[in-house]
Design a protein around this motif. Structure first.
Motif, PDB file in Angstrom:
ATOM      1  N   PRO A 265       5.027  -1.953  -2.321  1.00 16.22           N
ATOM      2  CA  PRO A 265       5.677  -2.929  -1.443  1.00 16.22           C
ATOM      3  C   PRO A 265       5.318  -2.655   0.022  1.00 16.22           C
ATOM      4  CG  PRO A 265       7.280  -1.869  -2.897  1.00 16.22           C
ATOM      5  CD  PRO A 265       5.983  -1.178  -3.099  1.00 16.22           C
ATOM      6  N   LEU A 266       5.545  -3.650   0.842  1.00 16.74           N
ATOM      7  CA  LEU A 266       5.181  -3.560   2.258  1.00 16.74           C
ATOM      8  C   LEU A 266       5.890  -2.407   2.953  1.00 16.74           C
ATOM      9  CD1 LEU A 266       3.449  -4.887   4.387  1.00 16.74           C
ATOM     10  CD2 LEU A 266       5.368  -6.378   4.941  1.00 16.74           C
ATOM     11  N   TRP A 267       7.159  -2.147   2.607  1.00 18.82           N
ATOM     12  CA  TRP A 267       7.888  -1.082   3.293  1.00 18.82           C
ATOM     13  C   TRP A 267       7.293   0.292   2.978  1.00 18.82           C
ATOM     14  CZ3 TRP A 267      10.343   2.910   0.845  1.00 18.82           C
ATOM     15  CH2 TRP A 267      10.582   2.781  -0.508  1.00 18.82           C
TER      16      TRP A 267
ATOM     17  N   ARG B 175       4.025   0.834   2.400  1.00 23.70           N
ATOM     18  CA  ARG B 175       2.799   0.905   3.208  1.00 23.70           C
ATOM     19  C   ARG B 175       3.113   1.210   4.662  1.00 23.70           C
ATOM     20  NH1 ARG B 175      -0.157  -4.474   1.719  1.00 23.70           N
ATOM     21  NH2 ARG B 175       1.678  -5.007   0.530  1.00 23.70           N
ATOM     22  N   TRP B 176       4.160   0.569   5.190  1.00 22.93           N
ATOM     23  CA  TRP B 176       4.554   0.833   6.579  1.00 22.93           C
ATOM     24  C   TRP B 176       5.049   2.267   6.737  1.00 22.93           C
ATOM     25  CZ3 TRP B 176       3.567  -1.686  10.907  1.00 22.93           C
ATOM     26  CH2 TRP B 176       3.155  -3.008  10.811  1.00 22.93           C
TER      27      TRP B 176
END
Length: 158
Positions: A114-116, A118-119
């Motif tokens: 998920p994007l979180w 990766r961030w």
């Protein structure tokens, strides 16, 4: 004429070479291969060539390893050095293959998250690099080309 139905290359007047001519990189590559063939014909020249390629590749790898903790393309330089060495040494080809496979696996795993996540990975990496740069500047000190701020000078006088 090639009658193999699994061959996907165009034949005859439809071929890319007919329309665009021989690619320039192909001529360069063939010239290099002819030159390399002349080198390998002489055992002493071939040994010297392998030594030079190994030394240049090792130097590139060492420079890349020195640059790894700093922001920038440290690992990319290490991989370029491995690529240079792998042109002559089988063990370097195996290492380069190992690196390629694992970088590809890591990339696919990260992109599937998920994007979180990766961030978070990006933030942890940026924090790690910032701590390394701060530590290096703390140990070595600021370079002379960085101007000292008037505010800091004023605070030192107080």
């Amino acid at each position: 004429m090639n009658d193999d139905p699994t061959d996907k290359r165009p034949q005859g007047w439809l071929s890319r070479h007919h329309k665009q001519g021989v690619r320039p990189w192909r001529k360069t590559r063939l010239s290099f291969l002819r030159w390399r063939g002349n080198i390998t014909a002489n055992p002493h020249a071939a040994r010297l060539y392998r030594i030079v390629v190994g030394a240049v590749g090792t130097l590139i790898v060492l420079i890349g390893l020195l640059l790894v903790p700093l922001p920038g393309p440290g690992w990319l330089i290490v991989i370029i050095g491995l690529f240079v060495i792998s042109s002559e040494f089988r063990w370097a080809q195996r290492i380069l293959h190992f690196v390629r496979v694992h970088v590809e696996k890591w990339t696919h795993w990260v992109m599937a998250q998920p994007l979180w996540v990766r961030w978070t990975i990006a933030a942890v990496t940026a924090a790690f690099v910032a701590v390394l740069v701060w530590s290096a500047l703390r140990i070595i000190g600021l370079p002379d080309w960085i101007p000292e701020l008037e505010v800091l000078r004023y605070l030192k006088l107080q």
